[in-house]
Design an enzyme around this catalytic site. Structure first.
Site, PDB file in Angstrom:
ATOM      1  N   LYS A 292     -37.204  36.508 -42.524  1.00  0.00           N
ATOM      2  CA  LYS A 292     -35.958  36.154 -43.198  1.00  0.00           C
ATOM      3  C   LYS A 292     -35.007  37.350 -43.217  1.00  0.00           C
ATOM      4  CE  LYS A 292     -38.058  32.953 -46.545  1.00  0.00           C
ATOM      5  NZ  LYS A 292     -37.347  31.724 -46.172  1.00  0.00           N
ATOM      6  N   ARG A 366     -44.547  23.386 -45.105  1.00  0.00           N
ATOM      7  CA  ARG A 366     -45.025  22.072 -44.644  1.00  0.00           C
ATOM      8  C   ARG A 366     -46.403  22.175 -43.995  1.00  0.00           C
ATOM      9  NH1 ARG A 366     -39.725  21.906 -41.040  1.00  0.00           N
ATOM     10  NH2 ARG A 366     -39.186  23.236 -42.792  1.00  0.00           N
TER      11      ARG A 366
END
EC number: 3.4.11.1
Length: 515
Positions: A292, A366
């Protein structure tokens, strides 16, 4: 984790009093809900009218919704304060009543008040749109506890003020046994909802160095032990033996190994019609190899907000004890770019047997939820809710205002949205068209973990839904609502405990359907 900063010690009770007894309450401050008409027509206690009218004449306080104004009481030996809270002219909804109570609590915190009495000059249902005493009592209780929340501080010279310790509702006039029971029921439920939300806030606000997967597991075991629930934690060796490839892959770049956490609540004689709650437990998310940007990465302590939410629900169930069956699963990991980290292009085998093509290691939530969903099904879940700080895309769509929802069962989703409205939380449904499911197809594996920016909040949710294997399922993306840049309504800056109240409300509604 050595204790919670939400006031689990705040005692909330109600007393039924005579017309002249309110002033005798041994408290630091009074709270009085004021409508402009009530102040003008003299229907309030004279002591309050004499303070209110000068304020209104000087336009210092007009009784507008959520407006607060504190006035020191005068008299020999008097050191107390009255906090006026505006109600406006129209009846308040339960959510508006929550916010009004939260504003009163925040005003009390500024004055370092420890004990409060909320004086109810008339049946409170007169102020509420629902005309329901239990709903009003619950809303006031929730609002006060949620508004009184104080984030834990680590400063060397921290204040010794511990927050509000006691809230006493003073209900004047005669009351029926039925109304008294409704008030007590509303207070009990309000305490359970609010304290469980604060538990979720506390966990989510913990710095990443103070909460790693093992620590999250310990916090969960504490909740289970508190209520006598069955629980278990699988370590990295057990995960490998079971073939939990998704959770292991995400956690393999960190020195803090992953954990799979389970708590089981059985409120019925038979273990059937089981609700499965699966919460994303990424205790810190750097993005892994798909690193990130630096700006804002510190907020990734909140990436276990889904895990905190489902833990909060279990805490509420332990207090309220509804006749339902619930199994909670948290796949917990730290997503770090270590030498052993999983990489873009990897193909991993999940617990379900499905293979996952990894295109983005920052789409890790996920991947761990895939294993969590499969495990919840194995433990008997017949309907599923997963909750996760899953995508930045949901922020683009809904900002930090609403939680995004994707589901494969319209009736279940509609019931959940109705429950969220009663709880005062905003949930917005996103479409689950076949074309979105098709976007998840991979050339080399059963499914891919990233579809690019188009429809990203939807396809991320549908990735998780694939592992529901056709069972009724709802996905809740709280990436925008779990952590706020500034306070709003009943929520503070930082962690909000989003979806604890909505999920608890929905579960209690399932119990009511069967009665």
């Amino acid at each position: 984790m050595d204790g919670y900063s939400c006031s689990e010690t705040m005692q909330v009770s109600i007393e039924w009093i005579g017309e002249t007894d309110a002033a005798r309450a041994d408290v630091d401050a009074f709270i009085v809900l004021v409508s402009p008409q009530g102040a003008q027509d003299g229907s309030m206690r004279q002591a309050w009218n004499s303070l209110l009218l000068p304020l209104m004449e000087r336009h210092l306080f007009q009784g507008a919704p959520f407006q607060t104004y504190a006035v020191p009481l005068q008299g020999r030996g008097e050191s107390r304060t009255v906090i006026f809270v505006g109600a406006g002219e129209r009846p308040l909804t339960s959510e508006e009543l929550r916010v009004a109570a939260a504003q009163a609590a925040k005003a009390a915190l500024k004055m370092r008040v420890k004990t409060l009495a909320w004086e109810l000059s008339a049946p409170l249902v007169a102020f509420t749109a629902e005309q329901n005493a239990a709903a009003a009592a619950q809303a006031l209780t929730e609002g006060m506890i949620l508004g009184a929340y104080r984030q834990r501080q680590y400063k060397q010279n921290a204040s010794d003020y511990t927050g509000i310790e006691q809230l006493l509702f003073l209900r004047k006039g005669s009351v029926s046994a039925a109304e008294k029971a409704e008030w007590e029921q509303g207070i009990r439920r309000g305490v359970a909802y609010a304290e469980s939300t604060c538990l979720a806030r506390d966990l989510t606000n913990l710095p990443g160095n103070m909460l790693v997967p093992e620590g999250l597991a310990e916090a969960a075991l504490n909740v289970a032990a508190k209520h006598g629930f069955e629980s278990s934690v699988l370590d990295e060796r057990q995960l490998a033996e079971l073939g939990m490839g998704g959770l292991l892959a995400v956690g393999q770049g960190s020195v803090h190994p992953p954990r799979l956490i389970m708590i089981r609540y059985q409120g019925r004689d038979k273990w059937d019609d089981v609700i499965g709650l699966v919460g994303k437990g990424i205790t810190f998310d750097t993005g892994g190899i798909s690193l990130k940007r630096r700006a804002g990465m510190e907020e990734m302590i909140s990436d276990m907000g889904g895990a905190a939410a489902v833990l909060g629900v279990m805490n509420a169930l332990g207090t309220l004890r509804p006749a339902v069956n619930v199994v909670m699963v948290i796949p917990a990991a730290e997503n770090m770019p270590g030498g052993g980290a999983f990489k873009p292009g990897d193909v991993i085998r999940s617990y379900s047997g499905r293979t996952i093509e990894v295109l983005n290691t920052d789409a890790e939530g996920r991947v761990v939820l895939a294993d969590g969903m499969a495990y919840a099904r194995e433990l008997g879940a017949s309907k599923l809710i997963d909750v996760a700080t899953l995508t930045g895309a949901v922020l683009t769509a809904l900002g930090d205002v609403a939680t995004g929802a994707v589901a494969n069962d319209d009736t279940m989703l509609e019931e959940f949205i109705l429950a969220s409205k009663r709880a005062g939380e905003k949930v917005w449904p996103l479409p689950a068209y076949k074309e979105f499911w098709d976007m998840l197809k991979s050339d080399v594996a059963d499914i891919k973990n990233s579809t690019g920016s188009r429809g990203a909040a939807i396809t991320a949710g549908l990735f998780v839904g694939t592992f529901a294997e056709g069972l009724p399922w709802i996905h809740l993306d709280i990436a925008g609502t779990a952590f706020l840049a500034k306070e709003r309504g009943v929520n503070p800056k930082g962690a909000t405990g989003a979806m604890v109240r909505s999920m608890t409300e929905w579960i209690l509604a399932q119990e009511a359907k069967e009665k």
